[in-house]
Write an enzyme that holds these catalytic residues in place. Sequence first.
Site, PDB file in Angstrom:
ATOM      1  N   HIS A 325       0.818  -1.211   0.000  1.00 41.29           N
ATOM      2  CA  HIS A 325       0.000   0.000   0.000  1.00 41.29           C
ATOM      3  C   HIS A 325       0.850   1.258   0.000  1.00 41.29           C
ATOM      4  CE1 HIS A 325       0.528   0.887   4.410  1.00 41.29           C
ATOM      5  NE2 HIS A 325       0.706  -0.412   4.469  1.00 41.29           N
ATOM      6  N   CYS A 344       2.554  -5.555   6.725  1.00 39.34           N
ATOM      7  CA  CYS A 344       2.266  -5.128   5.359  1.00 39.34           C
ATOM      8  C   CYS A 344       3.462  -4.354   4.796  1.00 39.34           C
ATOM      9  CB  CYS A 344       1.016  -4.264   5.320  1.00 39.34           C
ATOM     10  SG  CYS A 344      -0.505  -5.185   5.684  1.00 39.34           S
TER      11      CYS A 344
END
Length: 428
Positions: A325, A344
């Site tokens: 992201h 992440c």
Amino acid sequence: MTKDLNKTVRTVSRRGFIAAAAGAVALPKLAAAQSAVDALINTPGRGKWDEQFDAVTSRAQAAVSSNQPILSPNAPMNIMQAMAEYQRINANGGWPEVHPNVPLQFGVYDPSVRQLRQRLIVSGDLPQEAGISDSYDSYVQGAVRRFQARHGLAETGYIDEYTLKALNVSAAVRLAQLETNLTRVEDLGSDLGQRYVLVNIPAAYCEAVEDNAVALRNVAIVGRPSRPTPLLNSKIFEIIFNPPWTVPRSIIQKDIMPLMREDPNYLVDNKIRLYDNKGQEVDPLTVDWNAEKAPNLTFRQDPGPNSAMASTKINFHNKHAVYMHDTPSQSLFNDILRFESSGCVRIENVRDLDVWLLKNTPGWNRQKIEETIHAGISTPVNLADPVPNHFVYITAWSTKDGIVQFRDDIYNLDGAPELALQTTTGIE
């Protein structure tokens, strides 16, 4: 049985190649090299070394970056060639440790610079003709920058804490590190896809690879040691522009609960809403934030440039519920220590990666992507051709031009404590 036999043959072939390479090319003995250098140093009228070399030439850097992917088809052979070189270095006594008496930087004149010059000559970062002297000249500065680039350190040209630690990792330990990573690379194989994305966790960067060449290389932020980014193989199937963020349960428990005890307005200020299992919004003031366990509610942050995922979320199927992201905290990409997430992977210049991923998806060129992000509406886009995605752990590798790169063993998987040189903490 066949797999075991293949692995045995592979190991024997690997050892045979390295032994042959080590015997075919003899590294000059350090004593002989030192004798030749001493003769040059003692030449009458020599003056200081930094007065003898052309400043422009001495600052020239051998290119360390390459468009070759870490896992190119030749990756195992490249590592084996590096291992042969490091075997020769070890057979000739390795390299000396550096113990500076003063801060080592350009312009310093100190006996400890001799150790540094010897160390850099042995590893191939400093040309042997630069010689051994007490002067930290532009040759040494350039060699230090090259060494730093090969080890993923800030290319400052002076010896900081992490550079000194990396310099003093022995050649024997580096050889073992190459051996460990050769096994990893061989186990991963070379059939990763004609187009694929690779995140190398210890290097904290992402490669977009096409036709065995790196099309993009983006700086990344990966999981801290206490919340590591997992190893995985999957396929990217979707990009969400302006994504809402559903906060993982682990972050709610470990991070948001303590933050709410300190600042009851934290959720409102960060546009994080609470929902029950019927989809009804819940007022944060009705929740007991001093409870031992987090409430059984969904925490969702509204889309926007200041949300945790900013413009982009890149989805791929995996059991760990991780993804790649964007982030509003762009300044973090300037850090050398980029092990700060909760698992992440944050990608710098993620819109370049968006364009590359969607190149075969009709209607999604750069202009369309920018217009969609500017509109601020959450928009999922399915890739016409899902792209293979690999999260790997490679701390040592080499390219066909013989430049060997090392990274810190941030998750302590290489088996040598001196390789875990850098640690950091933070909250995603």
